[in-house]
Design a protein around this motif. Structure first.
Motif, PDB file in Angstrom:
ATOM      1  N   LEU A  24      45.812  28.033  32.757  1.00  0.00           N
ATOM      2  CA  LEU A  24      46.289  28.008  34.484  1.00  0.00           C
ATOM      3  C   LEU A  24      45.405  27.338  34.718  1.00  0.00           C
ATOM      4  N   PHE A  25      44.076  26.818  34.208  1.00  0.00           N
ATOM      5  CA  PHE A  25      42.451  26.281  34.473  1.00  0.00           C
ATOM      6  C   PHE A  25      42.727  24.651  34.882  1.00  0.00           C
ATOM      7  N   LEU A  26      43.934  24.125  33.703  1.00  0.00           N
ATOM      8  CA  LEU A  26      44.395  23.177  33.884  1.00  0.00           C
ATOM      9  C   LEU A  26      44.797  22.536  34.074  1.00  0.00           C
TER      10      LEU A  26
ATOM     11  N   PRO B 274      31.377  36.029  41.254  1.00  0.00           N
ATOM     12  CA  PRO B 274      32.502  36.100  41.808  1.00  0.00           C
ATOM     13  C   PRO B 274      33.343  36.529  40.278  1.00  0.00           C
ATOM     14  N   ILE B 275      34.088  34.826  40.440  1.00  0.00           N
ATOM     15  CA  ILE B 275      34.484  34.241  39.097  1.00  0.00           C
ATOM     16  C   ILE B 275      34.343  34.508  37.875  1.00  0.00           C
ATOM     17  N   HIS B 276      33.387  34.537  37.590  1.00  0.00           N
ATOM     18  CA  HIS B 276      33.016  35.058  36.581  1.00  0.00           C
ATOM     19  C   HIS B 276      32.659  36.092  36.168  1.00  0.00           C
ATOM     20  N   VAL B 277      32.122  36.503  37.355  1.00  0.00           N
ATOM     21  CA  VAL B 277      32.437  38.665  37.015  1.00  0.00           C
ATOM     22  C   VAL B 277      33.690  39.160  36.362  1.00  0.00           C
ATOM     23  N   ALA B 278      34.336  38.524  36.961  1.00  0.00           N
ATOM     24  CA  ALA B 278      35.378  39.453  36.649  1.00  0.00           C
ATOM     25  C   ALA B 278      36.435  38.981  35.498  1.00  0.00           C
ATOM     26  N   LEU B 279      36.058  36.867  35.150  1.00  0.00           N
ATOM     27  CA  LEU B 279      36.612  36.495  33.817  1.00  0.00           C
ATOM     28  C   LEU B 279      36.008  37.562  33.075  1.00  0.00           C
ATOM     29  N   LEU B 280      34.551  37.436  32.894  1.00  0.00           N
ATOM     30  CA  LEU B 280      33.959  38.452  32.120  1.00  0.00           C
ATOM     31  C   LEU B 280      34.481  39.767  32.058  1.00  0.00           C
TER      32      LEU B 280
ATOM     33  N   TRP C  41      43.946  35.051  41.165  1.00  0.00           N
ATOM     34  CA  TRP C  41      43.712  34.751  42.434  1.00  0.00           C
ATOM     35  C   TRP C  41      42.226  34.089  42.859  1.00  0.00           C
ATOM     36  N   PHE C  42      41.747  34.056  42.500  1.00  0.00           N
ATOM     37  CA  PHE C  42      39.955  33.250  42.917  1.00  0.00           C
ATOM     38  C   PHE C  42      40.678  31.279  42.333  1.00  0.00           C
ATOM     39  N   VAL C  43      41.165  30.869  41.574  1.00  0.00           N
ATOM     40  CA  VAL C  43      41.791  30.000  41.470  1.00  0.00           C
ATOM     41  C   VAL C  43      42.617  28.941  41.945  1.00  0.00           C
ATOM     42  N   THR C  44      43.893  30.490  42.864  1.00  0.00           N
ATOM     43  CA  THR C  44      44.846  29.596  43.855  1.00  0.00           C
ATOM     44  C   THR C  44      44.127  29.533  45.035  1.00  0.00           C
ATOM     45  N   VAL C  45      43.232  30.322  45.836  1.00  0.00           N
ATOM     46  CA  VAL C  45      42.373  30.614  46.417  1.00  0.00           C
ATOM     47  C   VAL C  45      41.427  29.190  46.463  1.00  0.00           C
ATOM     48  N   ASP C  46      40.826  29.029  45.312  1.00  0.00           N
ATOM     49  CA  ASP C  46      40.033  27.488  45.436  1.00  0.00           C
ATOM     50  C   ASP C  46      39.919  27.067  44.208  1.00  0.00           C
ATOM     51  N   SER C  47      40.692  25.782  43.421  1.00  0.00           N
ATOM     52  CA  SER C  47      41.187  25.696  42.637  1.00  0.00           C
ATOM     53  C   SER C  47      39.200  24.951  41.055  1.00  0.00           C
ATOM     54  N   THR C  48      39.280  24.529  43.199  1.00  0.00           N
ATOM     55  CA  THR C  48      37.541  24.171  42.551  1.00  0.00           C
ATOM     56  C   THR C  48      36.474  25.013  41.431  1.00  0.00           C
ATOM     57  N   LEU C  49      36.308  26.652  41.743  1.00  0.00           N
ATOM     58  CA  LEU C  49      35.943  27.321  41.054  1.00  0.00           C
ATOM     59  C   LEU C  49      35.785  27.851  39.874  1.00  0.00           C
ATOM     60  N   VAL C  50      37.171  26.946  39.229  1.00  0.00           N
ATOM     61  CA  VAL C  50      36.973  26.769  37.907  1.00  0.00           C
ATOM     62  C   VAL C  50      35.925  26.238  37.566  1.00  0.00           C
TER      63      VAL C  50
ATOM     64  N   CYS D  30      34.490  28.424  34.644  1.00  0.00           N
ATOM     65  CA  CYS D  30      35.322  29.501  33.786  1.00  0.00           C
ATOM     66  C   CYS D  30      35.897  28.991  32.318  1.00  0.00           C
ATOM     67  N   LEU D  31      36.459  27.540  32.351  1.00  0.00           N
ATOM     68  CA  LEU D  31      37.386  27.364  31.403  1.00  0.00           C
ATOM     69  C   LEU D  31      36.546  27.215  29.908  1.00  0.00           C
ATOM     70  N   HIS D  32      34.969  27.134  30.405  1.00  0.00           N
ATOM     71  CA  HIS D  32      35.123  26.692  28.997  1.00  0.00           C
ATOM     72  C   HIS D  32      34.515  28.584  27.738  1.00  0.00           C
ATOM     73  N   TYR D  33      34.502  29.621  29.027  1.00  0.00           N
ATOM     74  CA  TYR D  33      34.579  31.039  28.725  1.00  0.00           C
ATOM     75  C   TYR D  33      36.079  31.278  28.297  1.00  0.00           C
ATOM     76  N   ALA D  34      36.687  30.516  28.741  1.00  0.00           N
ATOM     77  CA  ALA D  34      38.508  31.150  28.698  1.00  0.00           C
ATOM     78  C   ALA D  34      38.793  30.927  26.835  1.00  0.00           C
ATOM     79  N   ILE D  35      38.057  29.090  26.933  1.00  0.00           N
ATOM     80  CA  ILE D  35      37.996  28.759  25.681  1.00  0.00           C
ATOM     81  C   ILE D  35      37.478  29.831  24.897  1.00  0.00           C
ATOM     82  N   ALA D  36      35.866  29.835  24.524  1.00  0.00           N
ATOM     83  CA  ALA D  36      35.910  31.315  23.616  1.00  0.00           C
ATOM     84  C   ALA D  36      36.211  32.401  23.818  1.00  0.00           C
ATOM     85  N   GLN D  37      36.898  32.561  24.703  1.00  0.00           N
ATOM     86  CA  GLN D  37      37.831  34.081  24.765  1.00  0.00           C
ATOM     87  C   GLN D  37      38.276  34.242  23.809  1.00  0.00           C
TER      88      GLN D  37
END
Length: 215
Positions: A125-127, A75-81, A90-99, A110-117
Protein backbone atom coordinates in the motif's frame (compact mmCIF):
# COMPACT_ATOMS: atom_id res chain seq x y z
CA UNK A 1 -5.36 16.65 27.24
CA UNK A 2 -8.58 17.61 28.98
CA UNK A 3 -9.83 14.57 30.94
CA UNK A 4 -13.33 14.82 29.46
CA UNK A 5 -11.91 15.07 25.96
CA UNK A 6 -9.68 12.09 26.66
CA UNK A 7 -12.66 10.11 27.97
CA UNK A 8 -14.70 10.93 24.86
CA UNK A 9 -11.81 9.74 22.67
CA UNK A 10 -11.33 6.54 24.67
CA UNK A 11 -15.04 5.76 24.42
CA UNK A 12 -15.21 6.84 20.79
CA UNK A 13 -18.20 9.03 21.65
CA UNK A 14 -18.78 11.59 18.92
CA UNK A 15 -21.83 12.80 20.85
CA UNK A 16 -19.65 13.62 23.87
CA UNK A 17 -17.07 15.25 21.60
CA UNK A 18 -19.63 17.69 20.22
CA UNK A 19 -21.07 18.34 23.68
CA UNK A 20 -17.59 19.42 24.79
CA UNK A 21 -17.20 21.58 21.70
CA UNK A 22 -20.50 23.32 22.44
CA UNK A 23 -19.26 24.10 25.95
CA UNK A 24 -15.86 25.23 24.75
CA UNK A 25 -15.39 25.73 20.98
CA UNK A 26 -11.65 26.23 21.47
CA UNK A 27 -11.11 23.04 23.48
CA UNK A 28 -8.78 21.58 20.86
CA UNK A 29 -6.56 24.63 20.77
CA UNK A 30 -6.00 25.32 24.44
CA UNK A 31 -5.77 21.66 25.38
CA UNK A 32 -3.30 20.62 22.71
CA UNK A 33 -1.64 23.36 20.71
CA UNK A 34 -0.10 25.03 23.77
CA UNK A 35 1.36 21.72 24.96
CA UNK A 36 4.03 20.36 22.68
CA UNK A 37 4.39 16.60 22.31
CA UNK A 38 1.07 15.78 23.93
CA UNK A 39 -1.32 13.00 22.95
CA UNK A 40 -4.23 14.29 20.90
CA UNK A 41 -7.70 12.75 20.57
CA UNK A 42 -6.49 11.43 17.22
CA UNK A 43 -3.63 9.58 18.96
CA UNK A 44 -6.17 8.01 21.31
CA UNK A 45 -8.49 6.96 18.48
CA UNK A 46 -5.51 5.54 16.57
CA UNK A 47 -4.48 3.50 19.61
CA UNK A 48 -7.96 2.05 20.16
CA UNK A 49 -8.62 1.45 16.48
CA UNK A 50 -11.76 3.61 16.37
CA UNK A 51 -11.89 4.68 12.73
CA UNK A 52 -15.22 6.51 13.02
CA UNK A 53 -14.01 8.75 15.86
CA UNK A 54 -10.63 9.24 14.19
CA UNK A 55 -12.30 10.38 10.97
CA UNK A 56 -14.45 12.90 12.84
CA UNK A 57 -11.51 14.34 14.77
CA UNK A 58 -9.45 14.55 11.57
CA UNK A 59 -12.27 16.40 9.86
CA UNK A 60 -12.41 18.93 12.71
CA UNK A 61 -8.67 19.25 13.27
CA UNK A 62 -6.59 18.03 10.27
CA UNK A 63 -3.33 19.27 11.84
CA UNK A 64 -3.55 16.52 14.47
CA UNK A 65 -2.39 14.04 11.82
CA UNK A 66 1.10 15.55 12.08
CA UNK A 67 1.23 16.06 15.84
CA UNK A 68 3.78 14.10 17.88
CA UNK A 69 3.32 12.75 21.40
CA UNK A 70 6.00 12.37 24.06
CA UNK A 71 7.14 9.11 22.47
CA UNK A 72 7.79 10.91 19.20
CA UNK A 73 4.85 9.18 17.53
CA UNK A 74 2.31 10.69 15.18
CA UNK A 75 -1.19 9.14 15.06
CA UNK A 76 -0.39 7.00 11.99
CA UNK A 77 2.62 5.56 13.84
CA UNK A 78 0.39 4.78 16.82
CA UNK A 79 -2.15 2.99 14.63
CA UNK A 80 0.59 1.01 12.85
CA UNK A 81 2.36 -0.05 16.05
CA UNK A 82 -0.95 -1.15 17.57
CA UNK A 83 -1.82 -3.29 14.56
CA UNK A 84 -4.77 -1.19 13.36
CA UNK A 85 -4.08 -1.57 9.65
CA UNK A 86 -7.52 -0.30 8.70
CA UNK A 87 -6.85 3.08 10.27
CA UNK A 88 -3.36 3.18 8.73
CA UNK A 89 -4.94 2.53 5.33
CA UNK A 90 -7.45 5.32 5.96
CA UNK A 91 -4.73 7.80 6.98
CA UNK A 92 -2.82 7.07 3.76
CA UNK A 93 -6.00 7.48 1.70
CA UNK A 94 -6.55 10.91 3.26
CA UNK A 95 -2.91 12.01 2.89
CA UNK A 96 -0.38 9.69 1.28
CA UNK A 97 2.56 11.82 2.46
CA UNK A 98 1.89 10.60 6.01
CA UNK A 99 3.78 7.46 4.97
CA UNK A 100 6.95 9.58 5.24
CA UNK A 101 6.19 10.81 8.76
CA UNK A 102 9.29 10.17 10.86
CA UNK A 103 9.27 8.98 14.44
CA UNK A 104 10.93 11.54 16.68
CA UNK A 105 13.73 9.46 18.18
CA UNK A 106 14.91 7.26 15.32
CA UNK A 107 13.50 8.81 12.13
CA UNK A 108 11.72 5.57 11.32
CA UNK A 109 8.96 6.18 8.78
CA UNK A 110 5.80 4.12 8.47
CA UNK A 111 7.41 2.32 5.54
CA UNK A 112 10.35 1.31 7.74
CA UNK A 113 8.00 0.02 10.44
CA UNK A 114 5.94 -1.97 7.94
CA UNK A 115 9.15 -3.61 6.71
CA UNK A 116 10.36 -4.29 10.26
CA UNK A 117 7.02 -5.92 11.07
CA UNK A 118 7.04 -7.95 7.86
CA UNK A 119 3.68 -6.43 6.96
CA UNK A 120 3.55 -7.01 3.22
CA UNK A 121 0.03 -5.62 2.78
CA UNK A 122 0.93 -2.24 4.24
CA UNK A 123 4.27 -2.22 2.45
CA UNK A 124 2.50 -2.73 -0.87
CA UNK A 125 0.00 0.00 0.00
CA UNK A 126 2.73 2.46 0.98
CA UNK A 127 4.74 1.90 -2.20
CA UNK A 128 1.66 2.26 -4.36
CA UNK A 129 0.41 5.45 -2.71
CA UNK A 130 3.73 7.06 -1.81
CA UNK A 131 6.53 5.59 -3.96
CA UNK A 132 8.95 8.37 -2.97
CA UNK A 133 9.04 6.92 0.56
CA UNK A 134 11.43 4.24 -0.73
CA UNK A 135 14.20 6.87 -0.63
CA UNK A 136 13.98 7.57 3.11
CA UNK A 137 16.65 6.46 5.56
CA UNK A 138 16.50 6.23 9.35
CA UNK A 139 18.54 8.28 11.83
CA UNK A 140 21.20 5.56 11.55
CA UNK A 141 21.18 6.01 7.76
CA UNK A 142 19.58 2.60 7.31
CA UNK A 143 17.74 2.22 4.00
CA UNK A 144 14.64 0.10 3.52
CA UNK A 145 16.98 -2.72 2.50
CA UNK A 146 19.00 -2.47 5.73
CA UNK A 147 15.77 -2.64 7.72
CA UNK A 148 14.55 -5.71 5.82
CA UNK A 149 17.82 -7.59 6.39
CA UNK A 150 18.07 -6.44 9.99
CA UNK A 151 14.74 -8.14 10.71
CA UNK A 152 15.56 -11.12 8.46
CA UNK A 153 12.66 -10.57 6.05
CA UNK A 154 14.31 -12.06 2.98
CA UNK A 155 11.14 -12.23 0.87
CA UNK A 156 10.57 -8.51 1.43
CA UNK A 157 14.24 -7.80 0.76
CA UNK A 158 14.05 -9.61 -2.58
CA UNK A 159 10.90 -7.73 -3.54
CA UNK A 160 12.44 -4.39 -2.64
CA UNK A 161 15.57 -5.10 -4.67
CA UNK A 162 13.38 -5.92 -7.65
CA UNK A 163 11.27 -2.82 -7.13
CA UNK A 164 14.34 -0.59 -6.91
CA UNK A 165 15.64 -2.08 -10.15
CA UNK A 166 12.31 -1.51 -11.83
CA UNK A 167 12.11 2.17 -10.88
CA UNK A 168 15.84 2.63 -11.56
CA UNK A 169 16.78 3.55 -8.00
CA UNK A 170 19.56 0.99 -7.83
CA UNK A 171 21.86 3.50 -6.15
CA UNK A 172 20.00 2.72 -2.91
CA UNK A 173 21.55 -0.77 -3.07
CA UNK A 174 24.94 0.80 -2.41
CA UNK A 175 24.04 3.34 0.26
CA UNK A 176 25.98 2.80 3.51
CA UNK A 177 24.51 3.11 6.98
CA UNK A 178 26.15 5.22 9.70
CA UNK A 179 28.81 2.53 10.17
CA UNK A 180 29.68 2.55 6.48
CA UNK A 181 28.02 -0.82 5.84
CA UNK A 182 26.09 -1.40 2.63
CA UNK A 183 23.48 -4.15 2.59
CA UNK A 184 26.01 -6.44 0.93
CA UNK A 185 28.37 -5.98 3.89
CA UNK A 186 25.47 -6.55 6.26
CA UNK A 187 24.25 -9.70 4.50
CA UNK A 188 27.77 -11.17 4.35
CA UNK A 189 28.40 -10.51 8.03
CA UNK A 190 25.07 -12.05 9.03
CA UNK A 191 25.53 -15.10 6.76
CA UNK A 192 22.39 -14.23 4.80
CA UNK A 193 23.62 -16.14 1.79
CA UNK A 194 20.52 -15.75 -0.37
CA UNK A 195 20.69 -11.99 -0.01
CA UNK A 196 24.40 -12.03 -0.89
CA UNK A 197 23.76 -14.12 -4.01
CA UNK A 198 20.96 -11.79 -5.09
CA UNK A 199 23.06 -8.66 -4.64
CA UNK A 200 26.03 -10.12 -6.47
CA UNK A 201 23.95 -11.37 -9.37
CA UNK A 202 21.54 -8.43 -9.41
CA UNK A 203 18.92 -10.72 -10.90
CA UNK A 204 15.32 -10.60 -9.78
CA UNK A 205 13.97 -13.57 -7.89
CA UNK A 206 10.97 -13.44 -10.16
CA UNK A 207 8.56 -15.64 -8.19
CA UNK A 208 8.77 -13.57 -5.01
CA UNK A 209 8.99 -10.29 -6.88
CA UNK A 210 5.85 -10.68 -8.93
CA UNK A 211 3.98 -12.36 -6.09
CA UNK A 212 4.61 -9.41 -3.82
CA UNK A 213 5.09 -6.23 -5.86
CA UNK A 214 2.80 -5.92 -8.84
CA UNK A 215 2.99 -2.37 -10.15
Amino acid sequence: MDEWLKKAAQEGSIKSLYALLREDPSIFEHNIDDKLFADTPLHVAASTGDLRFAAEVMRLKPSYARAFNRDGLSPIHVALLNGHDGIVDWFVTVDSTLVRQRRGDDDMTCLHYAIAQGNENLLRLFLLDCPSSIQDSTAKQETVLHVALKHNHLRIFEALVGYLQKIQYEDILNRPDENGDTVLHMAARNNQTEAVKLLLSKKLLSNNYYMFVSF
